[in-house]
Design an enzyme around this catalytic site. Sequence first.
Site, PDB file in Angstrom:
ATOM      1  N   CYS A   1       0.874  -1.220  -0.087  1.00  0.00           N
ATOM      2  CA  CYS A   1      -0.047  -0.232  -0.014  1.00  0.00           C
ATOM      3  C   CYS A   1       0.683   1.445  -0.028  1.00  0.00           C
ATOM      4  CB  CYS A   1      -0.925  -0.020   1.172  1.00  0.00           C
ATOM      5  SG  CYS A   1      -2.323   1.205   0.961  1.00  0.00           S
TER       6      CYS A   1
ATOM      7  N   HIS B   1      -3.632  -5.541   1.050  1.00  0.00           N
ATOM      8  CA  HIS B   1      -2.843  -5.830   2.298  1.00  0.00           C
ATOM      9  C   HIS B   1      -3.111  -7.288   2.739  1.00  0.00           C
ATOM     10  CE1 HIS B   1      -2.596  -1.596   3.754  1.00  0.00           C
ATOM     11  NE2 HIS B   1      -3.588  -1.184   3.154  1.00  0.00           N
TER      12      HIS B   1
ATOM     13  N   GLU C   1      -1.399  -8.628   4.945  1.00  0.00           N
ATOM     14  CA  GLU C   1      -1.242  -8.859   6.404  1.00  0.00           C
ATOM     15  C   GLU C   1      -2.598  -8.569   7.244  1.00  0.00           C
ATOM     16  OE1 GLU C   1      -0.613  -6.063   4.635  1.00  0.00           O
ATOM     17  OE2 GLU C   1      -1.234  -4.388   6.002  1.00  0.00           O
TER      18      GLU C   1
END
Lengths: 222, 76
Positions: free
Chosen positions: A86, A194, A196
């Site tokens: 990002c 993302h 994560e």
Amino acid sequence: MKAAVVVFPGSNCDRDLAVAFRAAGADVEMVWHKDTDLPSGVDIIGVPGGFSFGDYLRCGAIAANSPICRTVKAHADRGGYVLGICNGFQVLTETGMLPGALLRNADLKYICKTIGLKVETSQSIYTEGYNAGDVVDIPIAHHDGNYFADDATIERLKGEDRIAFTYTNNPNGSLGDIAGILSDNRRVLGMMPHPERAADSGHGGTDGQALFRAVASQLTTA
Amino acid sequence: MKATVHVMLKTGVLDPQGEAVRHALGALGFDGVQGVRQGKVIELDLADGTSEADVTAMCEKLLANTVIESYRVDMT
């Protein structure tokens, strides 16, 4: 395997990224934007999401000129691994470590939702836990994720199998539906989604786990 | 001395903000607006002796992203 996660003023996914690396078995140390040295033995540097320096001037522009980014670039130039997610992807394009730029989303809206992401290549330590053609569910959360590069760059990325991920339903106007790209040595990955945030059953999805597990597996046996 | 730097998206790079402004002007009844491009103006207060070449270096290194933006420097 050891990972370093960079923290800029305004980063907000740094701890999430550290948690995802640790869950995959990595030792993680955080490094501050003013640092010029990495902890010893770092295999991979994570450049996290967020709004470094308030997105002033351009997303990632000021972070790209911070002391730690010279160190990140030197690490990559030595053949080290770098994962930018990002805002981290925006920083990596601003440093020139990855080609192109991230423009304002075509519809001018900040978009925060889980999207379908197609794995375009399994030929990298980041994507080898997937099969090329797999479609995984990963969240996006950005206002400036509209990937742009000149035609020659797009063709080169395609020809060199350096497009890591594409959107199945382009949310932001990115050229070629591009969501993530690899450097020419395939060791630097920048991506807007993302992983994560999809790395724990508590997140509502775990499709991002394979990325961190593959990285940890590769760099631990190396 | 001062320098004014104009930064614009390059021709051919989609400017969704400019397009939104164009639509808004049309909605206000300004029918003659065929295109809008939105950029930014950066004013620099400079020590005497700072050259235009210095400002150009600032543009290349930080103020503009030449992948997507062009810039013009006016020294005053």
